[in-house]
Enzyme design. Sequence first.
Site, mmCIF file in Angstrom:
data_model
loop_
_atom_site.group_PDB
_atom_site.id
_atom_site.type_symbol
_atom_site.label_atom_id
_atom_site.label_comp_id
_atom_site.label_asym_id
_atom_site.label_seq_id
_atom_site.Cartn_x
_atom_site.Cartn_y
_atom_site.Cartn_z
ATOM 1 N N SER A 149 24.122 -14.231 -13.079
ATOM 2 C CA SER A 149 23.867 -14.502 -11.659
ATOM 3 C C SER A 149 23.690 -16.000 -11.473
ATOM 4 O O SER A 149 23.396 -16.721 -12.442
ATOM 5 C CB SER A 149 22.592 -13.772 -11.221
ATOM 6 O OG SER A 149 22.170 -14.189 -9.944
ATOM 7 N N TYR A 202 13.443 -11.703 -12.259
ATOM 8 C CA TYR A 202 14.895 -11.455 -12.192
ATOM 9 C C TYR A 202 15.654 -12.636 -12.787
ATOM 10 O O TYR A 202 16.556 -12.451 -13.605
ATOM 11 C CB TYR A 202 15.314 -11.225 -10.740
ATOM 12 C CG TYR A 202 16.801 -11.054 -10.567
ATOM 13 C CD1 TYR A 202 17.445 -9.902 -10.997
ATOM 14 C CD2 TYR A 202 17.569 -12.054 -9.968
ATOM 15 C CE1 TYR A 202 18.803 -9.741 -10.844
ATOM 16 C CE2 TYR A 202 18.929 -11.900 -9.806
ATOM 17 C CZ TYR A 202 19.551 -10.747 -10.246
ATOM 18 O OH TYR A 202 20.911 -10.596 -10.095
#
Length: 246
Positions: free
Chosen positions: A143, A157
């Site tokens: 990501s 995350y």
Amino acid sequence: MTKGIEGKVVLITGGSTGIGAETARLLAERGAKVAIAARRKDRLDEVVADIAASGGTARSYALDVTDKSAVQSVVAAIIADFGRLDVLINNAGLMPIRPMAEVNTDEWDQMIDVNLKGTLYGIAAALPSFLEQGSGHIINLSSVAGIKVFAPGGTVYSGTKFAVSAISEGLRHEVGEKVRVTSIEPGAVESDLKFTTSGTAAETVLDFYKQAIPAASVARAIAFAVEQPDDVDVNAIVIRPTAQQF
């Protein structure tokens, strides 16, 4: 059909929706034999039916990527069903966004189990076959939050995605002579990922995702990495909405 993709057997985890489903459709359209795996078998079967209706080849496999033995069993089943495995796409993931001060350790555990350990279990299951056959391609979904810490709210995350990016690069160093390794690092993408946030941060996340690009855009980036000649390894692709600053 696309040279470099045609005939390859590809396993995609988290293949029932979003990036996983769109990648399955695109690679099958370009001639790959696609195996999609996720917990929701009914959703997987819908994707398989779409691919079959378009003349492609696909099979579905129920899988919880946090179950190490289940991941190994699915990879073994795919090799038995198709005769080999050429590409593993570790796509399954969760993104519950919440300030660390709320100390939701259950969500931390889920992200570590799915985003990080699930990726490692996929690698562990596929890598021995890749090394034995002298070729293979591991594509890990990281990501932009694995490049820059997404805080407040996305700290854990980001931790899992930084780890996925680091593991991708380290794996490339270790097995790069035989196995290609790619880290895909998307920004806001239209998918179910945004719905894994609950509580006070849910509205903020949904607002952030108003700028999201279609999952098919990331699928095209993945296809680009897969279709390269064997002597070309696309190590990382960062793909964001044009309007996204983070």
